[in-house]
Design a protein around this motif. Structure first.
Motif, PDB file in Angstrom:
ATOM      1  N   ASP A 283       0.863  -1.175   0.000  1.00  0.00           N
ATOM      2  CA  ASP A 283       0.000   0.000   0.000  1.00  0.00           C
ATOM      3  C   ASP A 283       0.899   1.225   0.000  1.00  0.00           C
ATOM      4  O   ASP A 283       1.812   1.329   0.830  1.00  0.00           O
ATOM      5  CB  ASP A 283      -0.899   0.020   1.245  1.00  0.00           C
ATOM      6  CG  ASP A 283      -1.809  -1.195   1.315  1.00  0.00           C
ATOM      7  OD1 ASP A 283      -2.557  -1.422   0.355  1.00  0.00           O
ATOM      8  OD2 ASP A 283      -1.750  -1.923   2.333  1.00  0.00           O
ATOM      9  N   ASN A 284       0.662   2.143  -0.918  1.00  0.00           N
ATOM     10  CA  ASN A 284       1.480   3.350  -1.004  1.00  0.00           C
ATOM     11  C   ASN A 284       0.781   4.498  -0.280  1.00  0.00           C
ATOM     12  O   ASN A 284      -0.303   4.931  -0.667  1.00  0.00           O
ATOM     13  CB  ASN A 284       1.725   3.715  -2.468  1.00  0.00           C
ATOM     14  CG  ASN A 284       2.626   4.923  -2.649  1.00  0.00           C
ATOM     15  OD1 ASN A 284       2.590   5.586  -3.679  1.00  0.00           O
ATOM     16  ND2 ASN A 284       3.463   5.230  -1.667  1.00  0.00           N
ATOM     17  N   LEU A 285       1.414   4.986   0.774  1.00  0.00           N
ATOM     18  CA  LEU A 285       0.913   6.133   1.531  1.00  0.00           C
ATOM     19  C   LEU A 285       1.762   7.339   1.167  1.00  0.00           C
ATOM     20  O   LEU A 285       2.978   7.341   1.382  1.00  0.00           O
ATOM     21  CB  LEU A 285       0.992   5.850   3.034  1.00  0.00           C
ATOM     22  CG  LEU A 285       0.620   7.008   3.973  1.00  0.00           C
ATOM     23  CD1 LEU A 285      -0.834   7.414   3.778  1.00  0.00           C
ATOM     24  CD2 LEU A 285       0.893   6.614   5.424  1.00  0.00           C
ATOM     25  N   VAL A 286       1.159   8.365   0.589  1.00  0.00           N
ATOM     26  CA  VAL A 286       1.884   9.572   0.173  1.00  0.00           C
ATOM     27  C   VAL A 286       1.784  10.612   1.276  1.00  0.00           C
ATOM     28  O   VAL A 286       0.685  11.042   1.645  1.00  0.00           O
ATOM     29  CB  VAL A 286       1.331  10.116  -1.155  1.00  0.00           C
ATOM     30  CG1 VAL A 286       2.060  11.397  -1.548  1.00  0.00           C
ATOM     31  CG2 VAL A 286       1.449   9.072  -2.256  1.00  0.00           C
ATOM     32  N   VAL A 287       2.947  11.020   1.806  1.00  0.00           N
ATOM     33  CA  VAL A 287       3.023  12.014   2.880  1.00  0.00           C
ATOM     34  C   VAL A 287       4.002  13.095   2.423  1.00  0.00           C
ATOM     35  O   VAL A 287       5.223  12.930   2.515  1.00  0.00           O
ATOM     36  CB  VAL A 287       3.505  11.377   4.198  1.00  0.00           C
ATOM     37  CG1 VAL A 287       3.573  12.425   5.303  1.00  0.00           C
ATOM     38  CG2 VAL A 287       2.598  10.225   4.606  1.00  0.00           C
ATOM     39  N   PRO A 288       3.513  14.223   1.906  1.00  0.00           N
ATOM     40  CA  PRO A 288       4.397  15.244   1.326  1.00  0.00           C
ATOM     41  C   PRO A 288       5.477  15.759   2.284  1.00  0.00           C
ATOM     42  O   PRO A 288       6.563  16.130   1.848  1.00  0.00           O
ATOM     43  CB  PRO A 288       3.427  16.358   0.931  1.00  0.00           C
ATOM     44  CG  PRO A 288       2.130  15.648   0.694  1.00  0.00           C
ATOM     45  CD  PRO A 288       2.090  14.561   1.713  1.00  0.00           C
ATOM     46  N   GLY A 289       5.206  15.797   3.585  1.00  0.00           N
ATOM     47  CA  GLY A 289       6.185  16.326   4.536  1.00  0.00           C
ATOM     48  C   GLY A 289       7.026  15.274   5.214  1.00  0.00           C
ATOM     49  O   GLY A 289       7.575  15.512   6.301  1.00  0.00           O
ATOM     50  N   LEU A 290       7.197  14.112   4.589  1.00  0.00           N
ATOM     51  CA  LEU A 290       7.868  12.989   5.244  1.00  0.00           C
ATOM     52  C   LEU A 290       9.314  13.298   5.611  1.00  0.00           C
ATOM     53  O   LEU A 290       9.872  12.676   6.522  1.00  0.00           O
ATOM     54  CB  LEU A 290       7.814  11.755   4.336  1.00  0.00           C
ATOM     55  CG  LEU A 290       8.304  10.431   4.930  1.00  0.00           C
ATOM     56  CD1 LEU A 290       7.420  10.013   6.105  1.00  0.00           C
ATOM     57  CD2 LEU A 290       8.344   9.336   3.868  1.00  0.00           C
ATOM     58  N   ASP A 291       9.949  14.246   4.917  1.00  0.00           N
ATOM     59  CA  ASP A 291      11.335  14.573   5.248  1.00  0.00           C
ATOM     60  C   ASP A 291      11.456  15.514   6.441  1.00  0.00           C
ATOM     61  O   ASP A 291      12.558  15.946   6.787  1.00  0.00           O
ATOM     62  CB  ASP A 291      12.073  15.159   4.042  1.00  0.00           C
ATOM     63  CG  ASP A 291      11.374  16.351   3.432  1.00  0.00           C
ATOM     64  OD1 ASP A 291      10.266  16.704   3.903  1.00  0.00           O
ATOM     65  OD2 ASP A 291      11.928  16.932   2.486  1.00  0.00           O
TER      66      ASP A 291
ATOM     67  N   TYR B  92      16.761   8.876   6.018  1.00  0.00           N
ATOM     68  CA  TYR B  92      15.746   8.242   6.859  1.00  0.00           C
ATOM     69  C   TYR B  92      16.394   7.348   7.917  1.00  0.00           C
ATOM     70  O   TYR B  92      15.907   7.271   9.047  1.00  0.00           O
ATOM     71  CB  TYR B  92      14.779   7.416   6.003  1.00  0.00           C
ATOM     72  CG  TYR B  92      13.844   8.244   5.151  1.00  0.00           C
ATOM     73  CD1 TYR B  92      13.153   9.324   5.684  1.00  0.00           C
ATOM     74  CD2 TYR B  92      13.646   7.934   3.806  1.00  0.00           C
ATOM     75  CE1 TYR B  92      12.293  10.081   4.896  1.00  0.00           C
ATOM     76  CE2 TYR B  92      12.790   8.679   3.014  1.00  0.00           C
ATOM     77  CZ  TYR B  92      12.118   9.756   3.567  1.00  0.00           C
ATOM     78  OH  TYR B  92      11.263  10.499   2.793  1.00  0.00           O
ATOM     79  N   VAL B  93      17.482   6.659   7.555  1.00  0.00           N
ATOM     80  CA  VAL B  93      18.168   5.828   8.541  1.00  0.00           C
ATOM     81  C   VAL B  93      18.599   6.679   9.735  1.00  0.00           C
ATOM     82  O   VAL B  93      18.364   6.327  10.897  1.00  0.00           O
ATOM     83  CB  VAL B  93      19.394   5.124   7.922  1.00  0.00           C
ATOM     84  CG1 VAL B  93      20.240   4.458   9.009  1.00  0.00           C
ATOM     85  CG2 VAL B  93      18.962   4.078   6.907  1.00  0.00           C
TER      86      VAL B  93
END
Length: 428
Positions: A57-65, A94-95
């Motif tokens: 399932d692809n969850l798009v979160v524009p502010g993930l960074d 991300y790591v």
């Protein structure tokens, strides 16, 4: 662990994969192959690598960074799961963010990455160079500059390689001509890079190294997995047959032939066990044709973008993570098989292998019985996905023609063979 997770046929873990490149899809595929579970792949924007997939399932979160958004997203996913959540990635930024904010996540999610202090030690490429010198591991002659610096006296032979020492900070800057790795032929080119990076806001370290000669075929890859006591439990290596050459993917393997690399594996084990490393470590190495030594460029603190070469050869990273962190069992000793991993069409790869003119590799290729493409998965097929994967593979033909034509690969191999130039040089 919840009651449901102990029931027969129930998922043992809920994988969350950060990032949407081919490496992220490969991790989702590894979990699906091992346990039949769907992963949640979280991306900043939709990506074609995960589009139309039936195994995730692809969850798009524009502010993930933004670390706060990342933490909130993971906690929200954990609140809706009744089995353990495991968060994995192929992206350095991300790591480090996961390790830095582990205390905000570990009550709801498993973060299978090493300590923050060790991450900072190896992600700082200047300190990694010092570590290689300390342990006697072959490493290119290196000096350090910072974004905005003057070049000054280098004491290195050109051509050189310049790459950012702080991948997290590099992730956040943009300027025309920015690349993952810069190959530079003179001091003027290096000055341009330092100035452009500094003006864009990158004041961090640049690792400037002498270029190790040789074509893509001189590259090697090695991935180790260390248990929670810091002992290496398995290592998988291979010959890189050809690399990608587009500016954004320069240096990523496009084809790998797995097989034993005794000296390189020994050096890799010495590095991670000296550090007390835990989890995966991925190394880029180049064999210098002048002395036959494998020169280590860096330690990546995660599985690489091309991690499916491991899964295909019998070392599934999902099984290693789950066995150690969820099932708390003994790390399995996998049965390996030789595999050809590739993201380029077979006919194109054969041209580059022929150009490299390595009889040993050509003989080994004839013995390969398993060919693996990370995006081609028999349990994840649909007309739209099959069409896109097919087109993406054919698109490699255009990319290689533009950025690394066969004639260039052939000329590099011929030049480094020591043969005289002139009328006898290969044509076409």
């Amino acid at each position: 662990m919840s009651r449901r997770s102990k029931q027969a046929g129930a998922p043992v873990v809920r994988p969350v994969v950060l990032g949407g490149d081919a490496g992220a899809y490969s991790l989702a595929r590894a979990f699906h192959e091992a346990y039949g579970v769907r992963s949640t792949v979280v991306t900043i924007v939709p990506t074609r690598n995960v589009r139309h997939s039936k195994i995730l399932d692809n969850l798009v979160v524009p502010g993930l960074d933004d670390p706060d958004v990342m933490v909130a997203t993971i906690r929200d996913l954990a609140a809706r799961s009744d089995v353990p959540l495991m968060v994995v990635t192929c992206v350095d930024w991300y790591v480090r963010a996961l390790a830095q904010h582990r205390a905000r996540l570990e009550d709801v999610a498993i973060v299978p990455y090493t300590r923050l202090d060790l991450l900072d030690r190896v992600m700082d490429k200047e300190r990694f160079s010092e570590l290689c010198i300390e342990l006697g591991v072959a490493h290119p002659r290196t000096v350090v500059r910072h974004g905005g610096d003057q070049v000054g006296e280098l004491g290195l032979r050109f051509p050189i390689i310049a790459k950012p020492g702080d991948n997290a900070a590099w992730h956040h800057v943009a300027f025309r001509g920015k690349r993952k790795v810069h190959e530079l032929s003179n001091a003027e080119d290096l000055q341009w890079l330092l100035t452009a990076a500094g003006e864009a806001g990158y004041r961090g370290v640049f690792i400037v190294q002498e270029f190790v000669p040789g074509s893509d075929a001189q590259m090697r890859i090695m991935t180790t997995f260390s248990d929670q006591r810091g002992y290496v439990r398995t290592a998988v290596g291979g010959n890189v047959l050809v690399e990608e050459h587009t500016p954004g993917t320069l240096g990523n393997p496009a084809a790998i032939l797995t097989g034993p690399l005794p000296q390189i594996e020994a050096d890799a084990r010495r590095l991670v066990e000296h550090l007390g490393w835990t989890g995966f470590a991925n190394f880029d190495i180049k064999v210098d044709p002048r002395d036959g030594k494998g020169y280590f460029f860096e330690l990546n603190p995660r599985t690489g973008r091309s991690n499916y070469y491991m899964t295909a050869s019998g070392v599934n990273p999902a099984k290693l993570w789950v066995t150690e962190h969820v099932l708390h069992g003994n790390i399995p000793v996998p049965i390996r098989q030789q595999v050809l991993y590739r993201i380029v069409p077979g006919f194109l790869l054969r041209r580059y292998v022929k150009a490299a003119n390595d009889p040993d590799v050509r003989a080994r290729l004839k013995q390969v019985r398993r060919v693996a493409h990370p995006l081609r998965y028999g349990r994840d097929r649909s007309l739209r996905r099959d069409l896109w994967v097919w087109l993406s593979e054919l698109n490699q033909v255009r990319k290689f023609r533009q950025f690394y034509p066969v004639s260039e690969a052939r000329a590099t191999a011929y030049r480094e063979s020591g043969a005289p130039t002139g009328a006898g040089a290969p044509r076409g």
